[in-house]
Motif scaffolding. Structure first.
Motif, PDB file in Angstrom:
ATOM      1  N   ARG A   1       2.080  -7.669  -2.998  1.00 44.48           N
ATOM      2  CA  ARG A   1       1.705  -8.682  -2.011  1.00 44.48           C
ATOM      3  C   ARG A   1       2.378  -8.428  -0.671  1.00 44.48           C
ATOM      4  O   ARG A   1       1.775  -8.620   0.383  1.00 44.48           O
ATOM      5  N   ALA A   2       3.628  -7.994  -0.691  1.00 44.72           N
ATOM      6  CA  ALA A   2       4.341  -7.721   0.555  1.00 44.72           C
ATOM      7  C   ALA A   2       3.709  -6.550   1.307  1.00 44.72           C
ATOM      8  O   ALA A   2       3.570  -6.600   2.537  1.00 44.72           O
ATOM      9  N   VAL A   3       3.316  -5.521   0.586  1.00 44.83           N
ATOM     10  CA  VAL A   3       2.657  -4.383   1.231  1.00 44.83           C
ATOM     11  C   VAL A   3       1.292  -4.804   1.773  1.00 44.83           C
ATOM     12  O   VAL A   3       0.910  -4.438   2.885  1.00 44.83           O
ATOM     13  N   ALA A   4       0.551  -5.596   0.998  1.00 43.63           N
ATOM     14  CA  ALA A   4      -0.740  -6.095   1.487  1.00 43.63           C
ATOM     15  C   ALA A   4      -0.552  -6.995   2.698  1.00 43.63           C
ATOM     16  O   ALA A   4      -1.362  -6.979   3.627  1.00 43.63           O
ATOM     17  N   GLY A   5       0.514  -7.769   2.699  1.00 43.25           N
ATOM     18  CA  GLY A   5       0.761  -8.695   3.796  1.00 43.25           C
ATOM     19  C   GLY A   5       1.334  -8.046   5.032  1.00 43.25           C
ATOM     20  O   GLY A   5       1.291  -8.636   6.115  1.00 43.25           O
ATOM     21  N   THR A   6       1.872  -6.840   4.934  1.00 42.20           N
ATOM     22  CA  THR A   6       2.409  -6.168   6.120  1.00 42.20           C
ATOM     23  C   THR A   6       1.472  -5.061   6.597  1.00 42.20           C
ATOM     24  O   THR A   6       0.867  -5.175   7.664  1.00 42.20           O
ATOM     25  N   ILE A   7       1.330  -4.040   5.799  1.00 39.26           N
ATOM     26  CA  ILE A   7       0.487  -2.913   6.197  1.00 39.26           C
ATOM     27  C   ILE A   7      -0.982  -3.326   6.239  1.00 39.26           C
ATOM     28  O   ILE A   7      -1.706  -2.991   7.183  1.00 39.26           O
ATOM     29  N   GLY A   8      -1.419  -4.070   5.240  1.00 42.78           N
ATOM     30  CA  GLY A   8      -2.808  -4.529   5.225  1.00 42.78           C
ATOM     31  C   GLY A   8      -3.113  -5.468   6.368  1.00 42.78           C
ATOM     32  O   GLY A   8      -4.172  -5.378   7.000  1.00 42.78           O
ATOM     33  N   ALA A   9      -2.202  -6.371   6.665  1.00 41.29           N
ATOM     34  CA  ALA A   9      -2.425  -7.309   7.770  1.00 41.29           C
ATOM     35  C   ALA A   9      -2.452  -6.570   9.097  1.00 41.29           C
ATOM     36  O   ALA A   9      -3.254  -6.915   9.984  1.00 41.29           O
TER      37      ALA A   9
END
Length: 100
Positions: free
Chosen positions: A20-28
């Motif tokens: 979730r953290a990777v999705a929320g940083t790099i993905g965002a």
């Protein structure tokens, strides 16, 4: 036996939060960048002037995607939402045409 189950549950929790953290940083970041590019092409003004409002709107999209990543039911749904938004904004930007 209980220690092993607790360790396994701790491992799954850490992977869940990391995904979730990777999705929320790099993905965002990716979604916000694609959103800004698409909006700069779609706004009804010269593209040089459209960059500023598109970028300012992208500053709202990034945190919204990060919130989605942590509010989704699971990490797979979080990533699915991020990937679908990125694909949508990429398609909109591509369909809007090449920059002039």
């Amino acid at each position: 036996m209980a220690g092993t189950a607790r360790a396994r549950a701790g491992w799954r929790y850490r992977v869940n939060v990391t995904a979730r953290a990777v999705a929320g940083t790099i993905g965002a970041y990716a979604v916000a960048a694609l959103f800004a590019a698409a909006m700069a092409r779609l706004l009804p003004m010269p593209r040089v002037e459209a960059i500023m409002p598109a970028t300012l709107l992208a500053f709202l999209v990034g945190p919204a995607v990060t919130l989605w990543a942590f509010l989704a039911r699971g990490p797979w749904r979080a990533w699915a939402g991020v990937v679908l938004l990125a694909a949508l904004f990429a398609a909109i930007g591509w369909a809007a045409g090449a920059p002039t």
